[in-house]
Enzyme design. Sequence first.
Site, mmCIF file in Angstrom:
data_model
loop_
_atom_site.group_PDB
_atom_site.id
_atom_site.type_symbol
_atom_site.label_atom_id
_atom_site.label_comp_id
_atom_site.label_asym_id
_atom_site.label_seq_id
_atom_site.Cartn_x
_atom_site.Cartn_y
_atom_site.Cartn_z
ATOM 1 N N SER A 10 42.455 112.748 27.899
ATOM 2 C CA SER A 10 43.965 114.074 27.740
ATOM 3 C C SER A 10 43.749 113.558 26.266
ATOM 4 O O SER A 10 43.139 114.320 25.159
ATOM 5 C CB SER A 10 44.806 112.881 28.568
ATOM 6 O OG SER A 10 46.025 113.539 28.421
ATOM 7 N N GLU B 286 39.538 120.115 30.151
ATOM 8 C CA GLU B 286 40.356 119.973 31.548
ATOM 9 C C GLU B 286 41.748 120.285 30.744
ATOM 10 O O GLU B 286 42.111 119.706 29.636
ATOM 11 C CB GLU B 286 39.940 118.874 31.850
ATOM 12 C CG GLU B 286 39.897 117.354 31.574
ATOM 13 C CD GLU B 286 41.577 116.879 31.241
ATOM 14 O OE1 GLU B 286 42.209 116.971 32.273
ATOM 15 O OE2 GLU B 286 42.110 116.125 30.181
ATOM 16 N N HIS C 95 42.882 114.937 35.129
ATOM 17 C CA HIS C 95 43.702 113.910 35.032
ATOM 18 C C HIS C 95 44.006 113.681 36.640
ATOM 19 O O HIS C 95 44.852 113.797 37.257
ATOM 20 C CB HIS C 95 45.190 114.586 34.353
ATOM 21 C CG HIS C 95 44.695 114.878 33.004
ATOM 22 N ND1 HIS C 95 44.410 115.729 32.128
ATOM 23 C CD2 HIS C 95 46.182 113.833 32.322
ATOM 24 C CE1 HIS C 95 45.035 115.390 31.383
ATOM 25 N NE2 HIS C 95 45.988 114.093 31.411
#
Length: 294
Positions: free
Chosen positions: A99, A203, A270
Site C-alpha cells: 500500500s 493494485e 487489499h
Amino acid sequence: MSMTFSLIAPASFTRPEILDQAEEALRQFGIEVRFPAQLQKRHRYLAGDVYHRLETLYAAYADPDTDAIWAVRGGYGCAHLATEIDWRRLAPKPLIGYSDLSVLLDQCHRHGLPAIHGPVMKEGVKLTSDDPALRAASQRDFSALLALLEGRPADGVALTPITATTSAIIEGPLVGGNLSTLASVAGTPLAFRAPPGAIVVLEDVGEPFYRLERDLWQLVYAGALDEAAAVCIGTFEECVPYGDLRIETLFDTWLTPRGLPLYAGLPIGHGRDNLPWRYGATARIADGQLQFGA
C-alpha cells in the site's frame, strides 16, 4: 521455523488494541514481533512526526536480533520518510509491507536493500477471523511470507491475458505496488520508473474508477512505464466502478496503444488475498503463469 521482526510505523496511526490482537495471533503462528519503547507518538493522523518515525526506523534496522523490518500498516506518510532517510544507516534486512509502503519498497530496491511486498503486521488479526475463507487465505499468505524469508519463492499463479498471448514469455524484475501511491510521487525525487524489462504489478483500494484512471494516466505520461515489459493487475478492492466499465478495460485504454502486454488475476492487494513477493527479484511470465523470484 520461527522468526522475529522489528516493527515500524512509517505511516498512519494504528489503534494499540489492534496491534495487541495481531501480536497474539502471530505468536500462535510462530512469528514474534518486537515493539520499540514507543512505536507510535501520534501526530495528526500519523504514527508520529517525521523525526519520530525516522528514529524508530533506524532503531528497527539496528536491532541485531531480528530477521526483518515489518510495517504495522500503510495509510499515509511513507513518502515523508523516503526523502529524509540516511540509507547508509540501514542494515540489509528486508522491509515488508504494501500500500503506502510501495514508495519505500521501491526506494529500498534502488538503494540495494531487500524488500518484500506483502501483508502488514496488523493483518495478523485475520489469522483468527471467524470467516474460514479469510482465515485460510491469511494462513497461506503468512506461510508464504515465512517461506520467502527462508529463500523459497511463492508458487506461481495463473494469469488472465487481457492484451497478451498465452504463448508470451516475459522475464524481468517484479516491481510496482499501489497505483495511487506511485502516482502521487510522480514529478518528485521519489518518482517511480519501472526498470528496463520490468513486470509491473498494480493494485488499489477504495478509489472510484475516475481517480484510478487519472492515476494511471499520470503514471503513463510521467514515463513510469516506458521501459516496462508487462503490467499485471492485482485486486482493486472496493473501487467504485462507473456503470459497466471494468478495471481491465480502463487499463487497456491507456496501455495497449503503448504496446504493453496486460494481464489480470493476481491475488495481490487489499482484499482477502495478498500473496507476498520479493520486490525487484526476477520474475517470469510463461504458460499463463507468473513465477515469482526468490
